[in-house]
Every structure is written in structure tokens, then in C-alpha cells.
Enzyme design. Structure first.
Site, PDB file in Angstrom:
ATOM      1  N   HIS A 424       0.824  -1.215   0.000  1.00 28.70           N
ATOM      2  CA  HIS A 424       0.000   0.000   0.000  1.00 28.70           C
ATOM      3  C   HIS A 424       0.858   1.265   0.000  1.00 28.70           C
ATOM      4  O   HIS A 424       0.687   2.163  -0.830  1.00 28.70           O
ATOM      5  CB  HIS A 424      -0.920  -0.037   1.232  1.00 28.70           C
ATOM      6  CG  HIS A 424      -1.801   1.152   1.339  1.00 28.70           C
ATOM      7  ND1 HIS A 424      -1.467   2.246   2.099  1.00 28.70           N
ATOM      8  CD2 HIS A 424      -2.970   1.448   0.738  1.00 28.70           C
ATOM      9  CE1 HIS A 424      -2.410   3.148   1.972  1.00 28.70           C
ATOM     10  NE2 HIS A 424      -3.348   2.699   1.159  1.00 28.70           N
ATOM     11  N   CYS A 793      -1.521  -2.214 -16.282  1.00 28.72           N
ATOM     12  CA  CYS A 793      -1.602  -1.095 -15.346  1.00 28.72           C
ATOM     13  C   CYS A 793      -1.027  -1.427 -13.974  1.00 28.72           C
ATOM     14  O   CYS A 793      -1.226  -0.692 -13.030  1.00 28.72           O
ATOM     15  CB  CYS A 793      -3.025  -0.573 -15.241  1.00 28.72           C
ATOM     16  SG  CYS A 793      -4.168  -1.782 -14.581  1.00 28.72           S
TER      17      CYS A 793
HETATM   18  C1  PEP Z   1      -2.725  -4.765 -10.092  1.00 27.90           C
HETATM   19  O1  PEP Z   1      -3.073  -5.682  -9.372  1.00 27.90           O
HETATM   20  O2  PEP Z   1      -1.752  -4.845 -10.872  1.00 27.90           O
HETATM   21  C2  PEP Z   1      -3.417  -3.477 -10.068  1.00 27.90           C
HETATM   22  C3  PEP Z   1      -3.116  -2.530 -10.906  1.00 27.90           C
HETATM   23  O3  PEP Z   1      -4.354  -3.315  -9.113  1.00 27.90           O
HETATM   24  P1  PEP Z   1      -4.026  -3.008  -7.570  1.00 27.90           P
HETATM   25  O4  PEP Z   1      -2.592  -2.689  -7.459  1.00 27.90           O
HETATM   26  O5  PEP Z   1      -4.908  -1.883  -7.193  1.00 27.90           O
HETATM   27  O6  PEP Z   1      -4.406  -4.284  -6.917  1.00 27.90           O
END
Ligand code: PEP
Ligand code: MG
Length: 840
Positions: A424, A793
């Protein structure tokens, strides 16, 4: 019988990598027409043979018999014995030498050759070989010869070839000595690492108008063009770097700036400085880079002994690359390849002054670049209090959670003891552009959470100053001196060149209008991921979210949801407005609901006060929502299907916000954590129904995040119902390895050190494993829907190697934190150039 050792010409040595970069550089300098003294090379096998007792070869007959011998290891970092100078200066060469430099200097050169040999090879005290006070050169030479004889029982060889043999053997044996071998092996050299020796005609820089130094015509720190360097009168080569005498400046202006009394080289030999400037330009053209030249001057004549790329800062490197291309020395394509994408990211953040003292008290993962100094704060409240007083705060936590977002906004930097590159704290800090170190496992927080314990046992309480260096992953005691970020015009020029050659789109992960604005300014092609849950931690949204989760009956829940929808619509409208005309992918809620509720008793009590509910009721609700493995539980699309009201609220907010924004906004509605076609169909039906119920529904596209291994395997049929597939490689890496992204920091260092991981797979895509899933999913996805747009992403979207992978697999775009967008644009351009796709 083994072939006797023989010299190679510079051209022959340049063709043999074993002869080292130094020899190759000399050849290149000579080819470019720079005045390089005549040289021959003894290749490594000849040097080893000499160390083992073979006779050294004779110098070519047309070479001046007084020479310097310099090391040229295959890899510069392996080191090598320092140079032996004036080898061959003897009674036999005396008359030739004095015809060239005068009687006194010829004697002085001979004395020096004895002194160096006595010091370096025989281990005698060189001071004993210094001239006696008042002794002239001839007398000093006689004294040195007698002393040599007295110390060794042998006379100093008269024949240059005999001196050369001694010197070559001495250097060969120095390289072969066990301590030297151990030293270079510690620097990564293989057991059998070889050394080539350069034997080069001596330039005698000892006389009037003589000396040695270094010159460059660019300031590596800023990239500005100017003449920089140093000059030591009466010196013979690059060895001047170690001289205790104060060097002179090259130019009069540098002398004035340094308040030096001694004249600069320009003051005494303006023509030499002119010659050096023009030689530096020639070298830049020959090497396609700004070079620092090592030069010697003998009686006003310049000779070049070596060249090395000018050392440079990030800012300097970018400006130099652009400048070289603008002067026509290199192609734009080469300038783009010369620049390091990570440097662009560094340039957007303050950095610790390279000259500052670093009192390192802990190390962790370099989670978000840049550096910040501030007052230690151990809670979100403490950070906000410091912010209110106008003091910079460094948030230090075991790990952060969504409730800390406000504090992370307010903090100058953050540090967590646990966590990996996609924990986080790391994700939020990168998004906000705050320096951050995570997984600083050699540090600890005391049990009361009131002090940070450094790796060396020092204790830092609340209020102490520390510095977080998120570029290096280090925590420093005190307030380190900083350098402000400085993306100058060259930064923008280089990126405009990158945009002209890249094929891959670069979007940003941005959660708010402000983030999106930053992303647009940094050249993003749109928003590839808006994590809407982050919007729910802003302002009064968290209270509304909690009210919605905790409400007893449907009536109360609907009321809270309705108020939240209005806020959500406004937040989303800001996002769309920040990037007009660009794609925006809004992800439906991803985390499990318990993440919105407090974990600590004091926070639960505060929430009870605020909502009028009892502590017991809230605690019961929290217990009800608790899961054994929340990361694998009711989150993402599972939450959307199990508790449809929340997604319904969001879908309507997205459509209404898009309809209200100026221009024709076509929002990308993105479903997280999909692993089956049916999930998409269910959400798709709801979106269609909500759109149908709106008076003024905009066009929209519905797509998915592929972040579970099953999602990747089933991409073929999932794609049939999806306009786009965006790979969430953070979760996909976590789930492919079965490796918690929040806990990996604890052993990541060990795993990399042991060679289990080449790199942190949460930072650089694991192309072998996770990459194979991506390749397969892209193939199947495009087979299912050839029109599907393919993106990525996860945090890998900002990593150069991962971007190159996406380019090679035909992705349409990557999406990364706003501050990584410039680096990603450059990486995408580099990938296109390396794939031979750019004519530039
Ligand atoms: C991922 O899991 O790569 C993503 C972009 O989502 P998050 O980091 O919010 O889980
Ligand atoms: Mg994810």
C-alpha cells in the site's frame, strides 16, 4: 613450444576485447586524428607468459626508447598496477633525450625512472632517491645511481631493452600476485582474468611549458558547455590525479572563480587551451559522447593519453544527450538510447546532494524515488498535526493502510518496516510522488510505536529529524542537504523525440483530478487506471462509505449510498475534466469492505461516537466482514456480484459524470479481478440496464483487469465481452507466485542475493513465468476479440524492462504512476528503437 610474447599494434589490440577498453580507446583516439603518442600493446597471454619467466619482446626499432607502461585490464573495474613512467631512460638514451628536452631534464627523467622502479618494484623508500638540497640534475642522477647500486648490489641497467624487460616483468608479476588476484576477484573478476599492458612513447611534461592534466568541455553536473579541468605543471600523465601539488585551472575565468593566485593554463599558454578545446570536440565526434581527455604537454605540444566519458548527473546526462544530437554529433535515436529512463524520474524529485554526508540508519526497498527530510511521525494524526504547524513530516509505520492516505498526502515522505514494491505505502507514495522506503527490515518500531530503532541500535523518537531516500532505499539520520528537481528544456526536448518514435501508449494511474492533471502535464496519453476506492478515502467520503457499510436496514444504506453517489459523480467529473479528449479507465471498487472500517479499538470508539452506533454493533459488523484471506476473498468483481448496489452506484456515477463533462467523454469502465466470462456478462448486463435508465447516457466501453491466473488462461472468452484487457500485474504476480505483495519485502533481499529472483518480480516483470501468462492471454484475448485493446496497469508499467516486454508483445499501452510517465515514454521509445522500428 609456446610462441614467445609479441607486441600487437593498437589496431590489432582494438579488435581483441581481452586487450581492454583503454587500448581500444587509444586506437579510436588515434584513428580520429588526435595526437596519441605511438604505442604497442602486450596482450594478456604475453603478460602472463612474462610473469611466468618468458622474455619480453623488444620494442619496434622505430619507437622512441623511453616509454610509459600502463595497465589495460579487460574490464576497467578490475584495476591493474599503476603506470611505470620513463622506462628506458638510461645512459644509452641520454643523448637522444637531451637533444629533445635538454641536458638537465634528461638527467631528471633518468633519476625519476630509477626512483619509481626502486619504490614500486624493490619497495625502497622513494624519498631517499629525491635530489639532495641544492644538487643539480646531474648530481642528483649520480646520487640515485649510486644509491641504487648500494641498495641492490647491481648497477641500474644501461640498455633500454633491459629496463623494459624489468619493468614489464614487474608489472606482470604485480598483476599475478595473490593479493592483487584476491582484490580483483572481490570486484567480480574471474580467476583467470588477464591484463594487457600498453607500452607508449613517453611525453616529457616536466620542462618549461610542460605538464599534464584533464580537460572536458561540458559540466557533467548541469550539462552546460564550458571548459573544465585541471593542469599540473611539470607532470607526466594521468597519475597527476594523485599528486599532492595544487593543480592549476585551465581558464582565466575558472581561476578567478576559484580565487586562485597561480596563473591558469590559459594565462600562460592560450594556444594550448585552444588546442585542447578543439581536440575535445574531435573526441566527442569520434566517440559520440562528451569525453574527458587526459593530456600531457611537452614544450607547448599537446599529446592525448586517454579519454573517458564525462561523469554526469541525471540532469547533465539528459542535456548532454540532447546537445550532442542538436550539434549533429549523434542521431536523435542515439540520444534517446543514451538517456536512462530512471534518470527522468529522478529529475522530477528532490534528491540528496551527492556531496552531502550520509548517516545511514536503515535500508529497505527504494519504493518511490526522491528524497525528503522531516520530523518523524508515527501516526496519521501526528502527520496532520505537523502539517498544520507547517512542519514537514516523515510518516514511519510498520505498514500503512488505506486510512493513512490523507497522512501520506500531508507527509513529505514515508517509511515502512514491512512491505514490498506493490504494498500500500509503495503504490500510494509513487502515485503521489512522495519519496518512500518500504520493507526496511533492519529497522524496528518500538512496541509502543513511539520510536524508530535504527539498524545500529540508535533510537529516534517522535520529533527527531530523519531523511528518507526513496531513490536508493535508505533512511538517514538528520536533515540531509537536498538538491531541487530540475527538469530543464532538454528534458522536454528529449521526451518530444521519444513521443515521435514510440508506438506504445503511456497512460497514468491517477485517482483524483489533481493526479490526472499532473499526469497530463507529464505527457500521459490518458488515465489507464483510476482506483476508485482511493476516492472513498478522501474528504467526507470515508464517513459515508462507513455509514453505508454499517447501516442496519436497506433504507439507511440507500440514503448513505445516494449521498456517496453524488460525491462520487463530482469526483469523477473532475477526473474526466483534467484530461479532456483522452481515455480514462475507471475501475470499479476492488478492496474488500472491511478495509474501510477501523481496526483499532480507539478508532472504533471514535466511529461509534460519530455514527451513534454502539461499539458492539460496529465490532460485530467488522467481525462479520472479516475474511481469512481477504486478498483472495470477496473483493473485485466478486464484491460487485455479491453486493451489486455498490457497483450500481459507481456505474451510474461514472456515466453521469462522463455525460456532464465537456466534450464527448467515452468512459472506460473497468472490472477488477475477473476470472470468468460470466462475471463480465453479469456486470455488463447491469451497466446496460443502468445506461438505459439514464436520460442522457454517454457511450462507454466495458473492459476487464486480467489479474488472476485463471483470468489470463480464459482471456479468449473473457475478451469476447470486453472492449479492453488491462493486465493488473501486481495481483497477477502475487497470484502466479503465490507470493504476498505486502509481505515479500521481508525476504526479497535474501531471494535476490541467493539468485532465486533476478529482480524483485513486483518491480520488474517476471518475463519467464508471469510473462508467459501475459503472452498466452494476449494471444487468446486477441483471438477471441481482435479489436480488444491490450494494456498493463500494474506497477510494472513504469519499469523499463517490463515496458520493453509489453512493446515486444504488441501491447497498446502501459499505465503507471504519474511521475513515472516521462521515464515510461522514454522506455517505450527505446523499445521501438531497439526493435529496429524507428527510422529517427
Ligand atoms: C494490479 O493488481 O496490478 C493493479 C493494478 O491493481 P491493484 O494494485 O490496485 O491491486
Ligand atoms: Mg489488482
Amino acid at each position: 613450444m609456446a610462441t614467445p610474447p609479441a607486441f600487437l599494434s593498437l589496431a590489432e589490440a582494438a579488435a581483441d576485447p581481452a586487450c581492454g577498453a583503454r587500448a581500444a580507446r587509444l586506437a579510436q583516439l588515434g584513428d580520429a586524428g588526435l595526437p596519441v603518442p605511438r604505442a604497442v600493446i602486450l596482450p594478456p597471454e604475453a603478460v602472463s607468459a612474462i610473469a611466468a619467466g618468458a622474455s619480453p619482446p623488444a620494442l619496434p626499432g622505430d619507437m622512441f626508447p623511453v616509454v610509459a607502461i600502463r595497465s589495460s585490464p579487460e574490464v576497467a573495474g578490475w584495476g591493474g598496477p599503476p603506470a611505470l613512467l620513463n622506462v628506458g631512460a638510461s645512459a644509452v638514451t641520454h643523448s637522444a633525450l637531451s637533444a629533445r628536452v635538454g641536458e638537465a631534464l634528461a638527467s631528471e627523467v633518468r633519476r625519476r625512472s630509477i626512483q619509481t622502479y626502486a619504490d614500486r618494484v624493490l619497495g625502497l623508500d622513494p624519498v631517499d632517491f629525491d635530489p639532495a638540497p641544492g644538487a643539480d640534475a646531474a648530481r642528483a642522477l649520480r646520487d640515485a645511481l649510486s644509491l641504487f647500486e648500494a641498495e641492490t648490489g647491481a648497477s641500474w641497467p644501461k640498455v633500454p631493452a633491459a629496463q623494459l624487460a624489468l619493468a614489464l616483468r614487474a608489472m606482470a608479476q604485480e598483476w599475478a600476485a595473490p593479493t592483487a588476484r584476491m582484490l580483483r576477484q572481490a570486484r567480480g573478476a574471474p580467476e583467470a582474468a588477464g591484463l594487457a599492458l600498453i607500452v607508449q612513447e613517453m611525453v616529457i611534461g616536466l620542462g618549461a611549458d610542460g605538464g599534464a592534466g584533464q580537460v572536458q568541455t561540458v559540466d557533467g553536473d548541469t550539462g552546460e558547455r564550458c571548459i573544465l579541468g585541471r593542469f599540473l605543471p611539470e607532470a607526466e600523465g594521468p597519475e597527476t590525479r594523485r599528486s599532492l601539488r595544487a593543480p592549476r585551472m585551465l581558464t582565466a575565468s575558472a581561476r578567478v572563480a576559484a580565487k586562485q593566485v597561480a596563473p591558469s593554463l590559459e594565462d600562460t599558454q592560450p594556444h594550448t587551451v585552444e588546442a585542447l578545446t578543439s581536440l575535445t570536440e574531435t573526441a566527442a565526434r569520434a566517440f559520440g559522447d562528451e569525453m574527458q581527455l587526459d593530456f600531457v604537454v611537452e614544450a607547448g605540444q599537446v599529446a592525448i593519453l586517454d579519454a573517458a566519458p564525462v561523469r554526469r548527473s541525471a540532469e547533465g546526462a539528459i542535456r548532454i544527450a540532447v546537445d550532442l544530437a542538436e550539434r549533429g554529433i549523434i542521431a536523435r535515436r542515439q540520444a534517446l538510447l543514451m538517456a536512462d529512463p530512471e534518470m527522468l524520474t529522478d529529475m522530477l524529485h528532490p534528491q540528496i546532494d551527492p556531496l552531502a554526508r550520509r548517516d545511514v540508519i536503515g535500508r529497505g526497498l527504494a519504493a518511490s524515488p526522491g528524497a525528503a527530510a522531516g520530523v518523524l511521525a508515527f501516526s496519521a494524526e501526528a502527520v496532520l498535526a505537523l502539517e498544520a504547524r507547517g512542519e514537514p513530516a516523515i510518516l514511519a509505520r510498520l505498514e500503512t493502510n488505506p486510512e493513512d492516505i490523507r497522512a501520506m498526502h500531508a507527509a513529505a515522505g514515508a517509511l515502512t518496516v514491512r512491505g514490498g514494491m506493490t504494498s500500500h505505502a509503495a503504490v500510494i507514495a509513487r502515485g503521489l510522488g512522495r519519496p518512500c522506503v518500504v520493507g526496511a527490515a533492519d529497522m524496528a518500531l518500538d512496541p509502543a510505536g513511539e520510536a524508530l530503532m535504527a539498524s545500529d541500535g540508535r533510537r529516534f523518537g517522535a520529533g527527531a529529524w530523519i531523511t528518507v531516500d526513496g531513490t536508493r532505499g535508505e533512511v538517514l539520520a538528520g536533515e540531509a542537504a537536498m538538491r531541487a528537481p530540475a527538469p530543464g528544456p532538454a528534458f522536454h526536448t528529449l521526451l518530444s523525440w521519444a513521443d515521435a518514435v514510440r508506438r506504445l501508449g503511456v497512460r497514468a494511474n491517477a485517482d483524483t483530478g489533481a493526479d490526472a492533471e499532473t499526469a497530463r502535464k507529464l505527457g500521459a496519453d490518458g488515465i489507464g487506471l483510476c482506483r476508485t476506492e482511493h476516492m472513498f478515502f478522501e474528504g467526507d467520503r470515508l464517513d459515508l462509505m462507513r455509514a453505508m457499510i454499517l447501516a442496519e436496514g436497506e433504507g439507511g444504506r440507500a440514503e448513505a449510498r445516494e449521498t456517496l453517489r453524488v460525491r462520487h459523480t463530482a469526483d469523477l467529473a473532475q477526473l474526466f475534466q483534467a484530461v479532456p479528449g483522452q481515455p480514462v479507465a475507471v475501475r470499479l471498487l476492488d478492496p474488500p469492505l472491511h478495509e474501510f472500517l477501523p481496526a483499532h479499538a480507539s478508532d472504533i470508539a471514535r466511529l461509534a461516537d460519530a455514527t451513534g452506533q454502539s461499539v458492539e454493533a460496529i465490532t460485530t459488523r467488522i467481525a462479520h466482514l472479516r475474511e481469512f484471506n481477504p486478498m483472495l476473498g470477496r473483493r473485485g468483481v466478486r464484491l460487485g456480484i455479491a453486493v451489486p448496489e455498490i457497483y450500481d452506484m459507481q456505474i451510474r456515477a461514472i456515466l453521469e459524470a462522463a455525460a456532464s463533462a465537456p466534450g464527448d467523454v467515452v468512459p472506460d469502465i473497468m472490472i477488477p479481478l475477473v476470472s470468468a466470462l460470466r462475471e463480465v456478462e453479469l456486470i455488463s448486463t447491469r451497466v446496460a440496464a443502468i445506461a438505459a435508465g439514464l436520460e442522457d447516457a454517454p457511450q462507454y466501453r466495458l473492459g476487464v483487469m486480467i489479474e488472476t491466473p485463471r483470468g489470463a488462461l480464459r482471456a479468449g472468452d473473457i475478451a469476447r465481452a470486453s472492449a479492453f484487457l488491462s493486465f493488473g500485474t501486481n495481483d497477477l504476480t502475487q497470484m502466479t507466485y503465490g507470493l504476498s505483495r505486502d509481505d515479500a519485502g521481508r525476504f526479497m533481499g535474501t531471494y535476490i542475493a541467493e539468485g532465486v529472483f533476478r529482480d524483485d518480480p513486483f518491480h520488474t516483470l517476471d518475463t519467464d513465468g508471469v510473462g508467459e501468462l501475459l503472452t498466452l492471454a494476449v494471444e487468446r484475448g486477441l483471438a477471441g476479440n481482435p479489436e480488444a485493446e491490450i494494456g498493463l496497469c500494474g506497477e510494472h508499467g513504469g519499469d523499463p524492462a517490463s515496458i520493453a516486454f509489453c512493446h515486444a508483445r504488441g501491447f497498446d499501452y502501459v499505465s503507471c504512476s504519474p511521475f513515472r510517465v516521462p521515464g515510461a515514454r522514454l522506455s517505450a521509445a527505446q523499445a521501438a528503437i531497439r526493435a529496429g522500428e524507428s527510422p529517427g
